[in-house]
Motif scaffolding. Structure first.
Motif, PDB file in Angstrom:
ATOM      1  N   ARG A 127      -5.273   4.063   3.836  1.00 46.49           N
ATOM      2  CA  ARG A 127      -5.359   5.513   3.926  1.00 46.49           C
ATOM      3  C   ARG A 127      -4.304   6.081   4.874  1.00 46.49           C
ATOM      4  O   ARG A 127      -3.677   7.111   4.588  1.00 46.49           O
ATOM      5  N   ALA A 128      -4.077   5.395   6.009  1.00 46.88           N
ATOM      6  CA  ALA A 128      -3.055   5.871   6.958  1.00 46.88           C
ATOM      7  C   ALA A 128      -1.660   5.771   6.366  1.00 46.88           C
ATOM      8  O   ALA A 128      -0.833   6.672   6.555  1.00 46.88           O
ATOM      9  N   VAL A 129      -1.384   4.698   5.629  1.00 51.79           N
ATOM     10  CA  VAL A 129      -0.081   4.552   4.959  1.00 51.79           C
ATOM     11  C   VAL A 129       0.121   5.682   3.961  1.00 51.79           C
ATOM     12  O   VAL A 129       1.208   6.286   3.880  1.00 51.79           O
ATOM     13  N   THR A 161      -3.229  -6.029   1.338  1.00 54.63           N
ATOM     14  CA  THR A 161      -2.000  -5.327   1.715  1.00 54.63           C
ATOM     15  C   THR A 161      -1.081  -5.128   0.529  1.00 54.63           C
ATOM     16  O   THR A 161      -0.549  -4.022   0.325  1.00 54.63           O
ATOM     17  N   TYR A 162      -0.879  -6.175  -0.276  1.00 54.79           N
ATOM     18  CA  TYR A 162       0.186  -6.145  -1.288  1.00 54.79           C
ATOM     19  C   TYR A 162      -0.285  -6.094  -2.735  1.00 54.79           C
ATOM     20  O   TYR A 162       0.503  -5.797  -3.629  1.00 54.79           O
ATOM     21  N   PHE A 163      -1.562  -6.385  -2.998  1.00 51.06           N
ATOM     22  CA  PHE A 163      -2.117  -6.162  -4.334  1.00 51.06           C
ATOM     23  C   PHE A 163      -2.922  -4.864  -4.367  1.00 51.06           C
ATOM     24  O   PHE A 163      -3.002  -4.205  -5.394  1.00 51.06           O
ATOM     25  N   ALA A 165      -1.396   2.304  -1.803  1.00 53.86           N
ATOM     26  CA  ALA A 165      -0.643   1.921  -0.600  1.00 53.86           C
ATOM     27  C   ALA A 165       0.095   0.599  -0.751  1.00 53.86           C
ATOM     28  O   ALA A 165       1.010   0.306   0.029  1.00 53.86           O
ATOM     29  N   SER A 166      -0.276  -0.202  -1.734  1.00 57.92           N
ATOM     30  CA  SER A 166       0.191  -1.596  -1.795  1.00 57.92           C
ATOM     31  C   SER A 166       1.706  -1.723  -1.939  1.00 57.92           C
ATOM     32  O   SER A 166       2.279  -2.735  -1.516  1.00 57.92           O
ATOM     33  N   ASN A 167       2.356  -0.747  -2.527  1.00 55.53           N
ATOM     34  CA  ASN A 167       3.816  -0.784  -2.648  1.00 55.53           C
ATOM     35  C   ASN A 167       4.501   0.203  -1.708  1.00 55.53           C
ATOM     36  O   ASN A 167       5.682   0.512  -1.877  1.00 55.53           O
ATOM     37  N   ARG A 168       3.759   0.681  -0.716  1.00 58.39           N
ATOM     38  CA  ARG A 168       4.308   1.656   0.230  1.00 58.39           C
ATOM     39  C   ARG A 168       4.541   1.066   1.625  1.00 58.39           C
ATOM     40  O   ARG A 168       5.028   1.756   2.502  1.00 58.39           O
ATOM     41  N   PRO A 199       5.913 -10.805  -3.555  1.00 58.19           N
ATOM     42  CA  PRO A 199       7.338 -10.407  -3.576  1.00 58.19           C
ATOM     43  C   PRO A 199       7.593  -8.951  -3.196  1.00 58.19           C
ATOM     44  O   PRO A 199       8.733  -8.590  -2.919  1.00 58.19           O
ATOM     45  N   ASN A 200       6.559  -8.120  -3.141  1.00 62.28           N
ATOM     46  CA  ASN A 200       6.744  -6.723  -2.726  1.00 62.28           C
ATOM     47  C   ASN A 200       6.564  -6.548  -1.219  1.00 62.28           C
ATOM     48  O   ASN A 200       6.327  -5.440  -0.739  1.00 62.28           O
TER      49      ASN A 200
END
Length: 467
Positions: free
Chosen positions: A198-200, A249-251, A286-289, A365-366
């Motif tokens: 949410r913060a991202v 985090t990433y998915f 958020a996962s790609n941010r 990889p992201n």
């Protein structure tokens, strides 16, 4: 041939507000759980710590003098919002503006964490991150900081989400000292990852200048043998302490493989957890941010199958060989007698960092880029008339730099390194005997003394050559 770090590699020093600032009850600062907890336990006090609240200009000047590009620091949430929300403490806001102004004056980049083990006490007493309302308060606090502190370019939401959850609810080494509650551990992990997401999203959708990420404590888990049982135990430990966090985090969700293992741990302890599927909307967004991943890494673990009840002993004294880690439903972390260990039983194995970096590149990889946000050697430094020869620390960091250089050669984008710690600081469970700093602090006089490692670190920063 000597190995080299990338030419634009940031060489930083790491700190945390509660561990270095001192002044825990001045200028309107609200309490955190540690203030009362340390008194009740009859332990050491976080006053004066490293007195960074008053000595920040000295420490930032040392950064400039020793070619330390960046200072990793945290904002104390309760200096800004004494109760965690509502009334703003303007003296706290003014203090951090002064710190950032000094950073700008000395050409040192502030790398700022919003939460480093110090939830305001009123929110902590109301359940900390087990209480979903506190997620809202954290996001509000984050948004305030993004808007107020425009001097900051690099933001981290949280420091070490896994140790927050495990030390509070699994190991019981942090307040509220709950042990072996896997359900609370998993719930805390998820809620903090949801708060991070949410913060991202607030940061990105607000078009604030700069970069944002999260700092995870990640330490590679290896099976104690090639037996199927030991390999499965290592996979269970890894799922709870690494995959759960990196998947989130990433998915933006937890893979079926990860959840199968986590649910197995819960079931072995006759516990369950319910996760709101709606949370994954924000988490996937958020996962790609994430602009970067911060990794705190101090060692690796070897895990064997264990069928007994949970037993723990955390080495807080520096008496080697006293650590015990046996968790029902996961496994036992064993001692490798053939590998060097710190006095606090932490195994020194730099290849574990290399293996971790390669794994992240392949599985996530992201990830974008990585900063090693903490790594260093806790040591009983010997002070001899102002001279501190800490060859063991130099050797420890050198080996880890070599692992980073090897990973960079394999295509991992590691953008910088922050030694823990910039100067000697207060330790949550070890007080003042376990020193990590490049600069030795006489805690009675608050005088700073550069250690041998500070001069070595300066050379590496200037040349990017690992000697």
């Amino acid at each position: 041939m000597l190995k080299k770090l990338p030419k634009d590699f940031i060489m930083g020093g790491a700190t945390a507000a509660y561990q270095c600032e001192g002044s825990t009850d001045v200028d309107g600062k609200g309490q955190v759980a540690w203030d009362q907890f340390l008194v009740e336990k009859g332990r050491y006090s976080a006053n004066p710590a490293s007195d960074f609240y008053n000595q920040y200009a000295v420490d930032i000047a040392l950064c400039k003098k020793f070619k330390i590009d960046s200072i990793r620091m945290s904002i104390s949430w309760s200096r800004i919002f004494p109760n965690g929300y509502g009334e703003i403490n303007h003296k706290g806001v003014e203090y951090y503006h002064k710190v950032f102004a000094e950073c700008k004056k000395q050409g040192v980049i502030p790398f700022v964490t919003l939460h480093h083990f110090d939830t305001p006490k009123s929110l902590f007493d109301d359940g900390d991150f087990l209480n979903r309302k506190n997620i809202d308060y954290f996001v509000d606090y984050a948004k305030f900081c993004f808007e107020e502190f425009t001097e900051v370019y690099y933001w981290s939401t949280f420091n070490e989400i896994y140790p927050v959850a495990s030390n509070q609810y699994l190991l019981g080494s942090f307040p509220p000292e709950v042990q072996f509650d896997i359900a609370k551990t998993v719930t805390c992990l998820h809620n903090m990852m949801y708060a991070h997401a949410r913060a991202v999203n607030v940061f990105k959708e607000g078009n604030y200048a700069g970069e944002i990420g999260v700092v995870h404590s990640l330490e590679t888990k290896y099976p104690a043998s090639e037996s199927l049982k030991d390999r499965h135990a290592a996979a269970l430990d890894d799922a709870l302490s690494i995959k759960f966090l990196l998947d989130a985090t990433y998915f933006g969700y937890y893979s079926p493989e990860t959840m199968e293992l986590v649910n197995e741990i819960l079931a072995a302890n006759s516990q369950t957890v319910e996760i709101d599927e709606e949370d994954f909307i924000e988490m996937k967004k958020a996962s790609n941010r994430n602009d970067f991943l911060g990794i705190n890494n101090y060692g690796s673990h070897w895990v064997k199958a264990y069928d007994g009840e949970s037993k723990l002993h955390y080495n807080t004294t520096g008496e080697k060989g006293t650590q015990v880690y046996q968790i029902k439903g996961i496994g036992e972390r064993i001692v490798r007698e053939d590998l060097p260990k710190t006095d606090w039983d932490w195994i020194i194995y730099p290849k574990g960092l290399y293996d971790l970096l390669i794994r992240i590149k392949n599985e996530y990889p992201n990830y974008n880029k990585i900063f090693i946000t903490e790594n260093g050697l806790g040591y009983k430094d010997e002070f001899e008339e102002g001279i501190i020869m800490d060859d063991a620390r130099i050797d420890y960091v050198r080996q880890h730099f070599n692992s980073i250089a090897d990973a960079c050669e394999e295509g991992v984008n590691v953008a910088g390194y922050f030694i823990w710690s910039l100067m000697d600081v207060f330790s949550w469970v070890n007080g003042y005997t376990k020193r990590y700093g490049l600069f030795y602090i006489d805690f009675e006089t608050q005088k700073r003394y550069p250690k041998e490692s500070a001069y070595w670190y300066k050379f590496v920063s200037e040349t990017k050559t690992i000697i």
